[in-house]
Design an enzyme around this catalytic site. Structure first.
Site, PDB file in Angstrom:
ATOM      1  CG  HIS A  19      65.063  37.279 111.891  1.00  0.00           C
ATOM      2  ND1 HIS A  19      64.253  36.494 112.460  1.00  0.00           N
ATOM      3  CD2 HIS A  19      65.330  38.367 113.315  1.00  0.00           C
ATOM      4  CE1 HIS A  19      64.310  36.445 113.138  1.00  0.00           C
ATOM      5  NE2 HIS A  19      64.645  37.355 114.200  1.00  0.00           N
ATOM      6  CG  ASP A  65      67.324  35.817 101.443  1.00  0.00           C
ATOM      7  OD1 ASP A  65      66.294  35.923 103.226  1.00  0.00           O
ATOM      8  OD2 ASP A  65      65.837  34.845 101.153  1.00  0.00           O
TER       9      ASP A  65
END
Ligand code: ADP
Ligand code: F6P
Length: 471
Positions: A162, A370
């Site tokens: 992720h 991110d």
């Protein structure tokens, strides 16, 4: 124990504990994220979720949640300190996020990482029926695919990361780099958020392990491991439904009134994490206040920063710095009853988050790095009125999907200030056009599409995916 044909393995179980009115501890399904993604699939398949319930000591016995078995993995105090807070969140997390903080290396942490990964692999092996499909999630469990394959070669194993996967220059720092790569290569399919990450992984497989690799396939002896990009998403339908609820709309109006009905509300919602660019954003805002480009009476900033990984030193330092800076800015620019920044560290329920999103003219999402950033996607989903502006860092995975956002380089303070001003001054027609395009994209690329595309690729028999498609 009963076994399942689908097993999800993640560091955390999709549950939160809370205290019932009679004082007993209650476990509830936690909202959002992976659980929403997998929910439709899990409901139609005998599935088990293997993960940590939080806390230390013996694993709690948990009831099924929406028909999904909860298999909790116990972690002792040392495991949490050395695996979760140590190797996962003080070594891998900073390293994978461009080393924006210095990664810390301790041999003791590596031992804990191996030990805990072994425990998760054994739990998954126990929960999986013959030839089941096992989907391992994220950087806490990179060794699990390899360890699981050694115990259960009959399984079909997927791994999804992720967070970003760093370029070779950074990854090569890791003392146990070969073992980590080999662990991931135990999977049949390794998924990343971005194609660049898959490219970095392929390069490293060749450089560190001398394996023949392209950006789609890596040969590991007789096996071929497939790799690729599968950008994660959110449950658009759920967020839209929340944002349309009359009580949520009224709450959004109320929030604006409580903020003094300013012309502009700027909102940020982050975990308190040094990757999120909170300090850079505060600096840019403070300079705009100092030069008079924004005025406290016209514009209000709301910063939600929920504390995270609080026993890790870098997170403690960040919180102190952010709170000092918010205090300074409010002291310097606020007025009685009119702070420049409303600073909140509380967790909110989904309805309150939806109301905040609807109340915000500008959503400022400016991470230094991110993997995806789901807050940016949640904001777009919540804008059922096609209003609002998304200020988005180029270094968030979401930027690749939202070219219509106001894209910024958060390291460039002048650029950040200019782009924020641009968003504040944009015309309603411009904003609506951008928001409609982003919403259209999100509607197609929602969380179900993500789960379906990953599992279609992993499940070559097609059985599970057929079930997902019909839900
Ligand atoms: P990360 O995975 O690094 O935490 P994301 O933006 O991808 O960052 O995901 C954060 C998730 O946490 C989002 O689903 C968001 O709604 C949720 N969240 C963030 N702040 C809060 C809060 N104060 N209360 C409840 N949920 C929050
Ligand atoms: O997005 C990365 C991630 O570690 C997720 O796996 C996790 O749900 C989120 O950040 C919150 O972190 P933590 O589980 O450490 O509270």
């Amino acid at each position: 124990m009963r076994q399942s044909s689908l097993v999800v393995v993640a560091n955390r179980l999709p549950v939160d504990d809370s205290v019932a009115p009679d004082g007993a501890c209650e476990w509830r399904r936690s909202p959002g994220g992976l659980v929403s993604a997998l929910h439709p699939l899990l409901q139609h398949t005998p599935a088990t979720w293997v993960g940590w319930a939080g806390g230390t000591g013996p694993a709690p016995m948990l009831a099924d949640i929406d028909g999904v078995r909860m298999h909790s993995v116990p972690l002792a105090r040392d495991d949490v300190r050395d695996h979760y807070e140590g190797f996962a969140n003080a070594t891998l997390w900073p390293l994978y996020h461009d080393s924006v903080e210095q990664p810390v290396y301790h041999r003791r942490w590596w031992e804990a990482y191996q030990r805990v990964n072994q425990r998760f692999a054994e739990a998954a092996a126990e929960a999986a029926e013959p030839e089941a499909l096992v989907w391992v999630q994220d950087y806490h469990l990179q060794l699990v695919p390899g360890l699981l394959r050694a115990i259960r070669p009959d399984l079909r194993i997927g791994f999804f990361l992720h967070v970003p996967f760093p370029p070779p220059e950074l990854f090569m720092q890791l003392p146990r780099r070969a073992e980590l790569l080999l662990g991931m290569l135990g999977a049949d399919l390794v998924g990343f958020q971005r194609a660049q990450a898959a490219h970095n992984f392929a390069q490293l497989a060749t450089k560190v392990l001398q394996l023949p690799a392209t950006d789609r396939r890596i040969a590991v002896g007789e096996r071929v491991v497939r790799i690729g990009a599968f950008p994660v998403s959110i449950d658009m339908t759920e967020m839209e439904a929340l944002a349309r609820r009359p009580d949520v709309t009224q709450r959004a109006t109320r929030i604006r009134r409580d903020l003094g009905d300013p012309q502009h509300v700027i909102l940020s919602v982050d975990r308190m994490d040094y990757t999120k660019g909170i300090e850079q954003r505060l600096k840019a805002y403070s300079e705009l206040l100092a030069t008079g480009h924004v005025k406290v009476r016209d514009t209000v900033m709301v910063q939600v920063a929920v504390p995270s990984r609080e026993r890790v030193e870098q997170y403690q330092i960040l919180r102190e710095r952010v709170e000092r800076e918010v205090g300074r800015i409010n002291g310097e620019f606020g007025r009685v009853g009119e702070p420049a920044i409303h600073y909140l560290t509380q967790p909110f329920d989904r309805a309150e988050l939806a109301a905040l999103y609807r109340a915000a003219d500008i959503m400022a999402v400016t991470p230094l790095r991110d993997g995806m950033n789901l807050v940016a996607k949640e904001y777009v989903a919540a804008r059922v009125d096609d209003g609002g502006a998304l200020l988005l860092s180029e270094f968030a995975g979401a930027a690749a999907e939202f070219p219509q956002a106001f894209l910024v380089n958060p390291h460039d303070l002048e650029g950040l200030k200019l782009t924020l001003m641009h968003a504040l001054q944009a015309t309603p027609v411009d904003l609506t056009g951008r928001m409609q395009s982003m919403r259209q994209h999100l509607r197609v690329h929602d969380i179900r599409a993500w789960a379906r595309s990953y599992l279609t690729s992993l499940d070559q028999t097609g059985n599970l995916v057929t079930q997902l498609a019909t839900t």
